[in-house]
Design an enzyme around this catalytic site. Structure first.
Site, short mmCIF file in Angstrom:
data_model
loop_
_atom_site.label_atom_id
_atom_site.label_comp_id
_atom_site.label_asym_id
_atom_site.label_seq_id
_atom_site.Cartn_x
_atom_site.Cartn_y
_atom_site.Cartn_z
N GLU A 98 -12.42 111.63 -1.53
CA GLU A 98 -11.26 112.15 -2.11
C GLU A 98 -11.58 113.63 -2.68
O GLU A 98 -12.72 114.03 -3.32
CB GLU A 98 -10.82 111.19 -3.06
CG GLU A 98 -9.52 111.46 -3.99
CD GLU A 98 -8.23 111.67 -2.97
OE1 GLU A 98 -8.30 112.47 -2.18
OE2 GLU A 98 -7.20 111.16 -3.42
N ASP A 99 -10.48 114.24 -2.83
CA ASP A 99 -10.69 115.60 -3.32
C ASP A 99 -10.54 115.49 -4.99
O ASP A 99 -11.47 116.10 -5.70
CB ASP A 99 -9.46 116.58 -2.97
CG ASP A 99 -8.19 115.99 -2.97
OD1 ASP A 99 -7.82 114.87 -3.20
OD2 ASP A 99 -7.19 116.86 -2.36
N ASP A 102 -6.46 112.10 -9.88
CA ASP A 102 -5.42 112.52 -11.12
C ASP A 102 -5.06 111.32 -11.78
O ASP A 102 -5.64 110.77 -12.77
CB ASP A 102 -4.40 113.40 -10.67
CG ASP A 102 -3.52 113.99 -11.77
OD1 ASP A 102 -3.69 113.82 -12.72
OD2 ASP A 102 -2.68 114.58 -11.01
N PHE A 151 -3.97 122.00 -13.29
CA PHE A 151 -3.54 121.89 -11.80
C PHE A 151 -4.63 122.89 -11.00
O PHE A 151 -4.50 124.02 -11.25
CB PHE A 151 -2.14 122.26 -11.65
CG PHE A 151 -1.71 121.76 -10.07
CD1 PHE A 151 -1.53 120.65 -9.68
CD2 PHE A 151 -1.91 122.68 -8.87
CE1 PHE A 151 -1.19 120.11 -8.37
CE2 PHE A 151 -1.46 122.20 -7.71
CZ PHE A 151 -1.11 121.25 -7.52
N ARG A 164 -5.76 125.93 0.26
CA ARG A 164 -6.84 125.27 0.76
C ARG A 164 -8.04 125.80 1.11
O ARG A 164 -9.30 125.55 0.66
CB ARG A 164 -6.42 124.22 1.92
CG ARG A 164 -5.25 123.26 1.73
CD ARG A 164 -5.07 122.36 2.61
NE ARG A 164 -3.88 121.59 2.77
CZ ARG A 164 -3.65 120.44 2.12
NH1 ARG A 164 -4.65 120.07 1.02
NH2 ARG A 164 -2.28 119.89 1.80
P1 IMP Z 1 -3.24 110.75 -8.10
O1 IMP Z 1 -2.57 109.56 -7.36
O2 IMP Z 1 -2.28 111.05 -9.44
O3 IMP Z 1 -4.68 110.35 -8.67
O4 IMP Z 1 -3.23 111.98 -7.32
C1 IMP Z 1 -4.26 112.26 -6.37
C2 IMP Z 1 -3.65 113.40 -5.35
O5 IMP Z 1 -2.85 114.10 -5.93
C3 IMP Z 1 -4.95 114.12 -4.92
O6 IMP Z 1 -5.54 113.42 -3.74
C4 IMP Z 1 -4.21 115.38 -4.44
O7 IMP Z 1 -3.79 115.28 -3.18
C5 IMP Z 1 -3.10 115.58 -5.60
N1 IMP Z 1 -3.50 116.30 -6.69
C6 IMP Z 1 -3.65 115.84 -8.19
N2 IMP Z 1 -4.01 116.72 -8.72
C7 IMP Z 1 -3.89 117.95 -7.93
C8 IMP Z 1 -4.54 119.21 -8.43
O8 IMP Z 1 -4.64 119.73 -9.62
N3 IMP Z 1 -4.27 120.14 -7.39
C9 IMP Z 1 -4.02 119.75 -5.99
N4 IMP Z 1 -3.67 118.54 -5.75
C10 IMP Z 1 -3.46 117.76 -6.72
MG MG Z 2 -5.19 114.30 -1.82
#
Ligand code: IMP
Ligand code: MG
Length: 180
Positions: A98-99, A102, A151, A164
């Protein structure tokens, strides 16, 4: 489009060094098992590409695409599968790549779904993890960098599909308020 300010948070070289370290840690924890790397599209693109080059050529690579965000900055809590895996993971050892984690919502739903397919094991490697943000209880096995709740873009991470291809991780400032 408004001009956004990009502050470098993690440099290209820092990413490279940490990725190599993480790969060794991952390899050591698997002791020769045949792995499937599952990249979560599209953000994990560069991380998976660089990480995978440290692994033996017998590893398999697949991708899954889910959406929990609707083009903006905040999670909707809804996770939808947009592209499923091609490989059958039953009885296999799966490493999700995963990238950024959050809130953890995306990963939680994905782990629940993949568990129903009876893999031998599932672990998670994420390039970034936001320190403050988790509102669900998930276990992330391998974390590249812990970051503050900002962010970020670059090295696969986007804002509205942009940024990206930056080779480093940046904090995006001066965001248009319509994206909230
Ligand atoms: P979560 O479900 O809130 O954990 O969000 C995860 C997904 O949200 C990641 O796989 C990203 O695609 C996107 N995301 C969350 N934070 C960021 C950020 O700071 N920059 C870009 N994408 C983000
Ligand atoms: Mg993502």
């Amino acid at each position: 489009m408004a001009d956004h300010v990009l502050d470098v948070l993690i440099s290209e070289n820092e990413i490279k060094l940490r990725t190599a370290e993480l790969a060794q840690q991952i390899l050591a924890s698997y002791q020769g098992q045949d792995l499937i790397l599952v990249g979560i599209l599209k953000g994990s693109l560069y991380f998976l590409a660089d990480l995978s080059r440290h692994f033996p050529p017998s590893i398999e690579i697949d991708f899954i695409q889910v959406s929990s965000y609707r083009g903006g900055k905040s999670s909707t809590g809804v996770v939808q599968i947009r592209k499923d895996l091609d490989i059958n993971i039953e009885g296999r050892d799966v490493l999700i790549v995963e990238d950024v984690v959050d809130t953890g919502t995306t990963l939680l739903h994905l782990l629940e779904l993949l568990q129903t397919r009876r893999p031998n094991s599932i672990k998670v490697a994420t390039l970034l993890s936001k320190r403050q943000a988790k509102n669900v209880d998930i276990n992330v096995d391998f974390v590249g960098f812990e970051i503050e709740d900002e962010f970020v873009v670059g090295y696969g991470l986007d804002f509205g599909e942009r940024y990206r291809s930056l080779p480093f991780i940046s904090i995006l400032r001066n965001l248009p308020s319509a994206s909230e």
